[in-house]
Design a protein around this motif. Sequence first.
Motif, PDB file in Angstrom:
ATOM      1  N   ASP A   1       7.398  12.571  -0.911  1.00  0.00           N
ATOM      2  CA  ASP A   1       7.851  12.046  -0.771  1.00  0.00           C
ATOM      3  C   ASP A   1       7.226  11.752  -0.119  1.00  0.00           C
ATOM      4  OD1 ASP A   1       8.687   9.416  -1.598  1.00  0.00           O
ATOM      5  OD2 ASP A   1      10.905   9.954  -2.183  1.00  0.00           O
ATOM      6  N   LEU A   2       7.259  10.358   0.269  1.00  0.00           N
ATOM      7  CA  LEU A   2       6.302   9.578   1.073  1.00  0.00           C
ATOM      8  C   LEU A   2       7.864   9.471   2.806  1.00  0.00           C
ATOM      9  CD1 LEU A   2       3.425   7.063  -0.015  1.00  0.00           C
ATOM     10  CD2 LEU A   2       3.552   9.492   1.079  1.00  0.00           C
ATOM     11  N   VAL A   3       6.660   8.807   3.221  1.00  0.00           N
ATOM     12  CA  VAL A   3       7.809   8.339   4.395  1.00  0.00           C
ATOM     13  C   VAL A   3       7.615   7.277   4.851  1.00  0.00           C
ATOM     14  CG1 VAL A   3       8.789   8.235   7.316  1.00  0.00           C
ATOM     15  CG2 VAL A   3       8.535  10.899   6.031  1.00  0.00           C
ATOM     16  N   GLU A   4       9.011   6.253   4.951  1.00  0.00           N
ATOM     17  CA  GLU A   4       8.866   4.280   4.403  1.00  0.00           C
ATOM     18  C   GLU A   4       8.596   4.177   6.260  1.00  0.00           C
ATOM     19  OE1 GLU A   4      11.957   0.634   2.653  1.00  0.00           O
ATOM     20  OE2 GLU A   4      12.560   3.166   3.013  1.00  0.00           O
ATOM     21  N   PRO A   5       7.396   2.892   5.734  1.00  0.00           N
ATOM     22  CA  PRO A   5       7.432   2.601   7.269  1.00  0.00           C
ATOM     23  C   PRO A   5       8.176   1.614   7.151  1.00  0.00           C
ATOM     24  CG  PRO A   5       6.341   1.649   5.512  1.00  0.00           C
ATOM     25  CD  PRO A   5       6.867   2.652   4.825  1.00  0.00           C
ATOM     26  N   LYS A   6       8.197   2.027   9.331  1.00  0.00           N
ATOM     27  CA  LYS A   6       8.813   1.311   9.331  1.00  0.00           C
ATOM     28  C   LYS A   6       8.485  -0.117  10.504  1.00  0.00           C
ATOM     29  CE  LYS A   6      13.314   3.714   8.719  1.00  0.00           C
ATOM     30  NZ  LYS A   6      13.899   3.598   6.956  1.00  0.00           N
TER      31      LYS A   6
ATOM     32  N   VAL B   1       2.509  10.031  -5.624  1.00  0.00           N
ATOM     33  CA  VAL B   1       3.059  11.547  -5.174  1.00  0.00           C
ATOM     34  C   VAL B   1       4.335  11.382  -6.214  1.00  0.00           C
ATOM     35  CG1 VAL B   1       4.696  12.138  -3.281  1.00  0.00           C
ATOM     36  CG2 VAL B   1       2.952  10.594  -2.848  1.00  0.00           C
ATOM     37  N   LEU B   2       5.273   9.784  -6.069  1.00  0.00           N
ATOM     38  CA  LEU B   2       6.162  10.720  -7.691  1.00  0.00           C
ATOM     39  C   LEU B   2       5.420  10.696  -8.872  1.00  0.00           C
ATOM     40  CD1 LEU B   2       8.444   7.652  -6.813  1.00  0.00           C
ATOM     41  CD2 LEU B   2       9.257   9.187  -6.410  1.00  0.00           C
ATOM     42  N   ALA B   3       4.226  10.347  -9.182  1.00  0.00           N
ATOM     43  CA  ALA B   3       3.793  10.357 -10.720  1.00  0.00           C
ATOM     44  C   ALA B   3       3.349  12.269 -11.167  1.00  0.00           C
ATOM     45  CB  ALA B   3       2.856   9.833 -10.975  1.00  0.00           C
ATOM     46  N   GLU B   4       2.736  12.613  -9.311  1.00  0.00           N
ATOM     47  CA  GLU B   4       2.111  13.927  -9.018  1.00  0.00           C
ATOM     48  C   GLU B   4       3.566  14.892  -9.530  1.00  0.00           C
ATOM     49  OE1 GLU B   4       0.658  14.790  -5.258  1.00  0.00           O
ATOM     50  OE2 GLU B   4      -1.452  14.040  -6.035  1.00  0.00           O
ATOM     51  N   ASN B   5       5.005  14.385  -8.668  1.00  0.00           N
ATOM     52  CA  ASN B   5       5.929  14.955  -8.746  1.00  0.00           C
ATOM     53  C   ASN B   5       6.458  15.096 -10.230  1.00  0.00           C
ATOM     54  OD1 ASN B   5       5.955  15.515  -5.975  1.00  0.00           O
ATOM     55  ND2 ASN B   5       8.102  13.958  -6.429  1.00  0.00           N
ATOM     56  N   ILE B   6       6.478  14.494 -11.227  1.00  0.00           N
ATOM     57  CA  ILE B   6       6.866  14.421 -12.719  1.00  0.00           C
ATOM     58  C   ILE B   6       5.729  15.232 -13.556  1.00  0.00           C
ATOM     59  CG2 ILE B   6       6.822  12.881 -14.468  1.00  0.00           C
ATOM     60  CD1 ILE B   6       8.211  10.713 -13.097  1.00  0.00           C
TER      61      ILE B   6
ATOM     62  N   VAL C   1      10.769   6.404  -9.121  1.00  0.00           N
ATOM     63  CA  VAL C   1       9.868   5.471  -9.479  1.00  0.00           C
ATOM     64  C   VAL C   1      10.014   4.101 -10.829  1.00  0.00           C
ATOM     65  CG1 VAL C   1       8.328   5.464 -11.877  1.00  0.00           C
ATOM     66  CG2 VAL C   1       8.356   7.284 -10.671  1.00  0.00           C
ATOM     67  N   SER C   2      11.511   4.078 -11.150  1.00  0.00           N
ATOM     68  CA  SER C   2      11.464   2.373 -10.908  1.00  0.00           C
ATOM     69  C   SER C   2      12.193   2.049 -10.027  1.00  0.00           C
ATOM     70  CB  SER C   2      12.359   2.782 -12.404  1.00  0.00           C
ATOM     71  OG  SER C   2      13.825   3.224 -11.764  1.00  0.00           O
ATOM     72  N   ALA C   3      12.850   2.585  -9.326  1.00  0.00           N
ATOM     73  CA  ALA C   3      13.322   1.962  -8.034  1.00  0.00           C
ATOM     74  C   ALA C   3      11.820   1.233  -7.448  1.00  0.00           C
ATOM     75  CB  ALA C   3      14.105   2.955  -7.149  1.00  0.00           C
ATOM     76  N   ASN C   4      10.845   2.234  -7.543  1.00  0.00           N
ATOM     77  CA  ASN C   4       9.510   1.822  -6.439  1.00  0.00           C
ATOM     78  C   ASN C   4       9.228   0.478  -6.873  1.00  0.00           C
ATOM     79  OD1 ASN C   4       7.645   3.026  -4.199  1.00  0.00           O
ATOM     80  ND2 ASN C   4       6.570   3.055  -6.111  1.00  0.00           N
ATOM     81  N   GLN C   5       8.786   0.930  -8.549  1.00  0.00           N
ATOM     82  CA  GLN C   5       7.921  -0.305  -8.844  1.00  0.00           C
ATOM     83  C   GLN C   5       8.557  -1.790  -9.017  1.00  0.00           C
ATOM     84  OE1 GLN C   5       8.061   0.550 -12.405  1.00  0.00           O
ATOM     85  NE2 GLN C   5       6.563  -1.355 -13.630  1.00  0.00           N
ATOM     86  N   MET C   6      10.390  -1.390  -8.577  1.00  0.00           N
ATOM     87  CA  MET C   6      10.732  -2.871  -8.513  1.00  0.00           C
ATOM     88  C   MET C   6      10.895  -3.160  -7.394  1.00  0.00           C
ATOM     89  SD  MET C   6      14.518  -2.211 -10.699  1.00  0.00           S
ATOM     90  CE  MET C   6      15.079  -0.812 -10.176  1.00  0.00           C
ATOM     91  N   ASP C   7      10.997  -2.556  -5.748  1.00  0.00           N
ATOM     92  CA  ASP C   7      10.550  -3.210  -3.974  1.00  0.00           C
ATOM     93  C   ASP C   7       9.124  -3.709  -4.066  1.00  0.00           C
ATOM     94  OD1 ASP C   7      12.723  -2.224  -3.944  1.00  0.00           O
ATOM     95  OD2 ASP C   7      12.223  -0.536  -3.036  1.00  0.00           O
TER      96      ASP C   7
ATOM     97  N   GLN D   1       0.594  -1.273   0.014  1.00  0.00           N
ATOM     98  CA  GLN D   1      -0.408   0.203   0.051  1.00  0.00           C
ATOM     99  C   GLN D   1       1.025   1.260   0.372  1.00  0.00           C
ATOM    100  OE1 GLN D   1      -2.526  -0.867   3.414  1.00  0.00           O
ATOM    101  NE2 GLN D   1      -3.664  -1.727   1.746  1.00  0.00           N
ATOM    102  N   TRP D   2       2.100   1.493   0.546  1.00  0.00           N
ATOM    103  CA  TRP D   2       3.027   3.113   0.868  1.00  0.00           C
ATOM    104  C   TRP D   2       3.328   2.293  -0.649  1.00  0.00           C
ATOM    105  CZ3 TRP D   2       8.214   2.990  -0.090  1.00  0.00           C
ATOM    106  CH2 TRP D   2       8.811   4.253   0.261  1.00  0.00           C
ATOM    107  N   HIS D   3       3.806   1.259  -1.805  1.00  0.00           N
ATOM    108  CA  HIS D   3       4.002   1.737  -2.649  1.00  0.00           C
ATOM    109  C   HIS D   3       3.452   2.209  -3.508  1.00  0.00           C
ATOM    110  CE1 HIS D   3       8.546  -0.248  -1.671  1.00  0.00           C
ATOM    111  NE2 HIS D   3       8.066  -0.985  -1.344  1.00  0.00           N
TER     112      HIS D   3
END
Length: 137
Positions: free
Chosen positions: A42-47, A25-30, A109-115, A17-19
């Motif tokens: 950007d979003l804070v990654e959940p720990k 959010v990244l698409a809005e930036n672009i 975006v590409s790193a987020n997609q792979m994760d 859900q975070w990804h």
Amino acid sequence: MAISDMPMLSALRTKMQWHQERQRVLAENISNSDTPNFRPRDLVEPKFDKAGNTSVTAGGMGSLPMMRASGTNILPTGGSASFNQNSRVGYETRPAGNAVNLEDEMLKVSANQMDYAAATSLYTRSLGLLKTAIGKR
């Protein structure tokens, strides 16, 4: 206890859900790369703790909710508004005030997609193992 309530599956679901939200959010930036005075977000990654729950803060105040991280920084005392606080050399705010760097955003975006793909694969395989364990497969 339902299968979906298991800590590992819950943590993977939260991560997915975070990804998904981060991709938005990244698409809005672009899409706002030419908007004057736009700052990328950007979003804070959940720990997560060892049990797979979102981790507790250092002050013991409970778990942190997902929140947007502000792309702007607090200016130092006596600093001017035109001062660029970006630590990378060669990247600066454009004259219109826009601070979106398309190369950086596309890498995110590409790193987020792979994760996200890795998290969905783990989730699917975990469900498959559980089905095998209970004899449904």
